[in-house]
Scaffold this active site. Structure first.
Site, PDB file in Angstrom:
ATOM      1  N   SER A 182      68.514  -3.680 -85.680  1.00 27.39           N
ATOM      2  CA  SER A 182      69.608  -3.757 -84.707  1.00 27.39           C
ATOM      3  C   SER A 182      70.565  -2.575 -84.844  1.00 27.39           C
ATOM      4  O   SER A 182      70.172  -1.429 -84.668  1.00 27.39           O
ATOM      5  CB  SER A 182      70.329  -5.091 -84.865  1.00 27.39           C
ATOM      6  OG  SER A 182      71.243  -5.313 -83.833  1.00 27.39           O
TER       7      SER A 182
ATOM      8  N   ASP B 148      73.063  -0.730 -78.678  1.00 25.69           N
ATOM      9  CA  ASP B 148      72.795  -0.555 -80.100  1.00 25.69           C
ATOM     10  C   ASP B 148      71.321  -0.213 -80.296  1.00 25.69           C
ATOM     11  O   ASP B 148      70.580   0.005 -79.332  1.00 25.69           O
ATOM     12  CB  ASP B 148      73.216  -1.784 -80.905  1.00 25.69           C
ATOM     13  CG  ASP B 148      72.380  -3.016 -80.590  1.00 25.69           C
ATOM     14  OD1 ASP B 148      71.806  -3.080 -79.485  1.00 25.69           O
ATOM     15  OD2 ASP B 148      72.294  -3.917 -81.444  1.00 25.69           O
TER      16      ASP B 148
ATOM     17  N   ASP C 254      68.547  -1.735 -80.996  1.00 25.61           N
ATOM     18  CA  ASP C 254      67.479  -2.468 -80.317  1.00 25.61           C
ATOM     19  C   ASP C 254      67.900  -2.937 -78.932  1.00 25.61           C
ATOM     20  O   ASP C 254      67.177  -3.680 -78.276  1.00 25.61           O
ATOM     21  CB  ASP C 254      66.982  -3.637 -81.163  1.00 25.61           C
ATOM     22  CG  ASP C 254      68.003  -4.756 -81.312  1.00 25.61           C
ATOM     23  OD1 ASP C 254      69.209  -4.473 -81.197  1.00 25.61           O
ATOM     24  OD2 ASP C 254      67.603  -5.909 -81.555  1.00 25.61           O
TER      25      ASP C 254
ATOM     26  N   ASP D 145      70.085  -4.965 -77.642  1.00 25.47           N
ATOM     27  CA  ASP D 145      70.397  -6.345 -77.255  1.00 25.47           C
ATOM     28  C   ASP D 145      71.893  -6.576 -77.146  1.00 25.47           C
ATOM     29  O   ASP D 145      72.342  -7.684 -76.877  1.00 25.47           O
ATOM     30  CB  ASP D 145      69.759  -7.349 -78.207  1.00 25.47           C
ATOM     31  CG  ASP D 145      70.301  -7.293 -79.627  1.00 25.47           C
ATOM     32  OD1 ASP D 145      71.088  -6.362 -79.942  1.00 25.47           O
ATOM     33  OD2 ASP D 145      69.954  -8.160 -80.439  1.00 25.47           O
TER      34      ASP D 145
END
Length: 445
Positions: free
Chosen positions: A102, A241, A243, A245
């Site tokens: 993340s 960010d 990833d 999400d």
């Protein structure tokens, strides 16, 4: 049951140290594969990743684990976490895997698991898979070992879904947008989706080299984006960010817009159109009291969960809500996604900008946040929150803030830290309350 591997969002840690090794990844593939191999059909898993150097290693290890227990593997290459959730469901896969840590820097990595419905696995399912990590896996016979292949159209499928999250009449031709992809998983798809709807796109963080993910860019480091928006005279800045999400926005004046303000915009617009479900929004205990008061003024509720987008999602499903999220930028829109999706949320913000004809600074600051302060207290061992003196100080602090603010105290799920957050109308009172509680915890620790 004490967990050794799974935390609040899958498995995460420093690469080649602790739990985040190639050996662990292979064992996770075998355990998850054994857990999901049910029935006589060919079993399938979709594996995506962000742009970390270690992603190749973890991907190869997971492929080895899944194929060894008879699951076929589809690899997508770098794609956002929500794209893997989408493809898992669309491709009728038994399981989806995202390799990402993340918003962490490149040295960390992680493994997130999605069920065939595209939702993150429940705590119970993760616990069962973790138990299988200590059991010898059931290996496939030689003729039943799984096959692995890469697919080339995964990016296009996701871009199509993202564009479909806004109305067919929406175009962004009038907008100049700075898009910061954190050198992460969305470095190709997010700018492409926004550009395809007509916007002039200026990019940041779209040159991953394996070690620069989230480094000075992205939703947790927005200074470069703020400067770029102002310098380019852009209408808005979008920060994702690693990833993709989560979403943080920067208005045309360079001011940060967090997840609470984004939820306020999306929920109020949907409420006006009659498409908001559940009578409100689901967020965590960390969302600002100002958001709660704003929603109440709209005749809406704010339901709070403990920290973690998975808990927000669970409450959304239970209560029939279709909008939820976190102050940190996770935005869950269940009409379009099964997990947090920063790009989909960005599309909704951009659509609102176009339809309103107003500047971002006007539509994205719908309430004044009350003063909020968060401090962390590290401790060496024991259970400081069970100390009688600490409990008494907390009770006194809660009584002092009653009717004027909130106190939230929670242990970190990943490190020996107690997080102390307070908010209220009086900033000096908030600071004093937090300091008193932190001193008590520190003394007891």
């Amino acid at each position: 049951m004490t967990r050794k591997f799974f935390g609040t969002d899958g498995i995460r840690g420093r690469t080649n140290a602790g739990v985040m090794t190639a050996e662990t990844a292979m064992r996770v593939g075998q355990a998850a594969g054994n857990y999901f191999v049910r029935g006589k059909h060919r079993h399938r898993v979709v594996i995506g990743k962000d742009t970390r150097l270690s992603g190749y290693m973890m991907e190869s290890a997971l492929v080895a684990g899944f194929t060894s227990v008879g699951m076929d593997v589809i690899m997508t290459g770098p794609l956002p976490t929500p794209a893997i959730a989408l493809l898992t469901r669309e491709m009728r896969a038994d399981l989806g895997v995202m390799i990402s840590a993340s918003h962490n820097l490149f040295a960390d990595n992680g493994i997130k698991l999605f069920g065939p419905d595209g939702f993150k696995l429940s705590d119970e399912a993760e616990a069962e898979i973790e138990a299988l990590l200590d059991v010898e896996p059931t290996l496939a016979t030689a003729e039943n070992i799984g096959r692995a292949r890469r697919i080339d159209d995964a990016r296009g499928r996701y871009i199509h879904a993202v564009k479909n999250s806004v109305g067919n009449d929406v175009r962004f031709d009038s907008l100049k947008v700075v898009v910061d992809c954190a050198h992460g998983a969305a470095y190709q798809v997010a700018p492409s989706a926004i550009w395809e709807l007509g916007a002039e796109v200026i990019t940041l963080g779209v040159n991953p080299n394996g070690t620069n993910i989230n480094d000075g860019v992205g939703s947790t480091s927005i200074e470069a984006l703020q400067a770029k928006v102002v310098a380019e005279g852009a209408h808005i800045g979008i920060a994702l960010d690693g990833d993709a999400d989560r979403l943080i926005v920067v208005d045309e004046k360079g001011r940060k817009v967090d997840g609470d303000q984004i939820m306020a915009l999306i929920a109020s617009r949907m409420h006006e159109k009659g498409s908001l479900k559940g009578g409100g929004v689901v967020a965590t205990v960390m969302s600002n009291l100002g958001l709660e008061r704003f929603l109440q003024g709209q005749g809406l509720t704010l339901e709070r969960t403990k920290v973690g987008d998975r808990y927000v999602l669970e409450r959304m499903k239970e209560g029939g809500f279709n909008v939820g999220g976190e102050q940190s930028g996770h935005m869950i829109m269940l009409d379009h996604t099964t997990t947090g999706d920063g790009t989909v949320a960005a599309m909704r913000v951009l659509a609102s900008l176009v339809r309103s004809g107003k500047p971002a600074s006007e539509i994205l600051h719908l309430f004044d946040p009350v003063p909020q302060l968060l401090k962390n207290v590290r401790y060496d061992g024991g259970a400081p929150l069970e100390n009688v003196t600490v409990q008494q100080v907390i009770a006194e602090a809660e009584a002092e803030l009653e009717g004027k603010g909130r106190l939230v105290i929670r242990p970190s799920g990943t490190e020996p830290v107690i997080r102390v957050m307070a908010e209220g109308d009086d900033a000096s009172q908030v600071e004093a309350v937090v300091d008193r509680v932190c001193d008590a915890v520190r003394t007891a620790a």
